[in-house]
Structures are given as C-alpha cells and as structure tokens.
Design a protein around this motif. Structure first.
Motif, PDB file in Angstrom:
ATOM      1  N   GLN A  12       0.808  -1.223   0.000  1.00 10.82           N
ATOM      2  CA  GLN A  12       0.000   0.000   0.000  1.00 10.82           C
ATOM      3  C   GLN A  12       0.843   1.276   0.000  1.00 10.82           C
ATOM      4  O   GLN A  12       0.611   2.167  -0.796  1.00 10.82           O
ATOM      5  N   GLY A  13       1.781   1.358   0.941  1.00 11.33           N
ATOM      6  CA  GLY A  13       2.616   2.546   1.008  1.00 11.33           C
ATOM      7  C   GLY A  13       1.803   3.810   1.170  1.00 11.33           C
ATOM      8  O   GLY A  13       0.946   3.917   2.041  1.00 11.33           O
ATOM      9  N   HIS A  14       2.043   4.802   0.288  1.00  7.04           N
ATOM     10  CA  HIS A  14       1.329   6.068   0.336  1.00  7.04           C
ATOM     11  C   HIS A  14      -0.007   6.026  -0.398  1.00  7.04           C
ATOM     12  O   HIS A  14      -0.745   7.023  -0.384  1.00  7.04           O
ATOM     13  N   SER A  15      -0.343   4.919  -1.040  1.00  8.91           N
ATOM     14  CA  SER A  15      -1.651   4.797  -1.700  1.00  8.91           C
ATOM     15  C   SER A  15      -2.744   4.897  -0.644  1.00  8.91           C
ATOM     16  O   SER A  15      -2.663   4.257   0.410  1.00  8.91           O
ATOM     17  N   ASP A  16      -3.768   5.699  -0.924  1.00  5.05           N
ATOM     18  CA  ASP A  16      -4.792   5.978   0.081  1.00  5.05           C
ATOM     19  C   ASP A  16      -5.931   4.976  -0.044  1.00  5.05           C
ATOM     20  O   ASP A  16      -6.946   5.245  -0.692  1.00  5.05           O
ATOM     21  N   ILE A  17      -5.767   3.831   0.600  1.00  2.00           N
ATOM     22  CA  ILE A  17      -6.730   2.741   0.524  1.00  2.00           C
ATOM     23  C   ILE A  17      -7.592   2.753   1.793  1.00  2.00           C
ATOM     24  O   ILE A  17      -7.068   2.753   2.911  1.00  2.00           O
ATOM     25  N   ALA A  18      -8.909   2.748   1.603  1.00  2.00           N
ATOM     26  CA  ALA A  18      -9.836   2.855   2.737  1.00  2.00           C
ATOM     27  C   ALA A  18      -9.939   1.535   3.492  1.00  2.00           C
ATOM     28  O   ALA A  18      -9.604   0.463   2.975  1.00  2.00           O
ATOM     29  N   LEU A  19     -10.440   1.610   4.718  1.00  8.01           N
ATOM     30  CA  LEU A  19     -10.759   0.409   5.476  1.00  8.01           C
ATOM     31  C   LEU A  19     -11.852  -0.381   4.774  1.00  8.01           C
ATOM     32  O   LEU A  19     -12.782   0.212   4.213  1.00  8.01           O
TER      33      LEU A  19
END
Length: 202
Positions: A21-28
C-alpha cells in the motif's frame, strides 16, 4: 509520565489481497471498520488527552473511531505515513518478485540496505516518523496520547526507541488495530505493551 498508545490501522482490501500500500490511500474494508470500532471500544475507558494519525484514510478513519469516544478531533501528521513503496504500490509479492528478481527478498532480510524503486528507504521512514513522535511526546507532558499509524511505520518507531537495527524491523509484528503502549519517564521511553489485539477476540 507521558503515555503513548500507538495503534495500527484496521484492515483494508489491499491488506487482504496482500498488495503493497505505502502512500496509496486505501480505505478500510468492512472488517477493518469493525476492527476500528473494537479498538475504540477497548480504549474508551482510558483518559485520552489527544489523538494523532497519519493522513492516509485507513489510519485517519481508525483514529476517528477512537477519538469519537472521547469527544476529540484527530490531528493529522503526514510524517506518520507508511513507507513510500513507489513502483511497488498496488502490486503483490509475486508481481514484484517477477519484475524485480532478487530485490524484494532484501525487504525481509536486509531492509536497512533496500532502495525501493521510486520509493523511500527505511532510514528515511525512521527519521521522519520518529521525529514526529518526539514532537508529539514533547507537546504532551504528563498526558496520554493516541497515535494511529501503519505497520512498517510503527516497526521503525519501535526500532528507533529501543535502538534496534532496522534489519530487525519485521521481527516486531503488528496486526491490524494492534495496541502498543510506550511510557515516557523523564523523557526515557519504556515499552509496556506490544502488538496486543485482544479486543478482536472479545
């Protein structure tokens, strides 16, 4: 004494799919939201003075659930983000191994020497994250503070705090919504609890 309660964010779809994921903005995901509510319920009996989180939504939403129990706002700290995985973000272990043969193995064996294509080093992560932690601690003498961040970030913070070599960062397990407690006595940190997720079993 200043108490720092450090929490990893809840589960995301990419956690489930084992994507970086890193800085990728993945939601819960739905399970991650339930985990966030569970850790919030666990911490609801604590006297909390402030809540901080990475500005990525998986950490921020977890922190929001906790903060709501105490009538607090979440202070966003971009320096608490996960390591930037650069070109690896959104890819699985197998996909990365196919495209960068031999390089991914260093992530697990010698992360201290790893240069992630288009990303950060673990030294850079440790420097920015631990500097943020020290600022938070300095701003809250004799108080209890929640910090919600990411697995790799928390690992490097604990390495820095305990003066452990970064090559051992993955020896410090961090499950989703795991609770860690660091007590500071006259500025000296003591690790009181690590990777506790009993709230997910209750």
């Amino acid at each position: 004494m200043t108490r720092l309660i450090v929490v990893r964010h809840g589960q995301t779809l990419w956690n489930l799919e084992r994507k970086y994921q890193g800085h990728s903005d993945i939601a819960l995901n739905d399970k991650g939201l339930r985990q966030a509510e569970a850790v919030a319920a666990r911490l609801s009996e604590e006297t909390i003075d402030a809540v901080y989180a990475s500005d990525l939504s998986r950490a921020f939403k977890t922190a929001e659930c906790i903060a709501a129990k105490h009538g607090l706002k979440v202070n966003l700290v971009p320096e608490l983000r996960e390591i930037k995985f650069g070109d690896w973000e959104g890819l699985t272990y197998e996909q990365i191994s196919d495209r960068w043969p031999g390089l991914l193995g260093k992530l697990w064996t010698t992360p201290d020497e790893l240069e992630i294509p288009g990303g950060e080093t673990f030294h850079q992560l440790k420097e920015r994250a631990y500097a943020a932690i020290k600022k938070i601690v300095d701003a809250h003498p004799e108080q209890t503070v929640i910090v919600v961040a990411h697995g790799g970030t928390i690992g490097t913070i604990l390495c820095a705090m305990l003066d452990i070599h970064l090559n051992h960062v993955w020896s410090i397990k961090q499950d989703n919504t795991a609770v860690n407690i660091i007590d500071y006595y006259d500025g000296r940190p003591t690790l009181s609890l690590i990777n506790c997720s009993r709230h997910l079993k209750e």
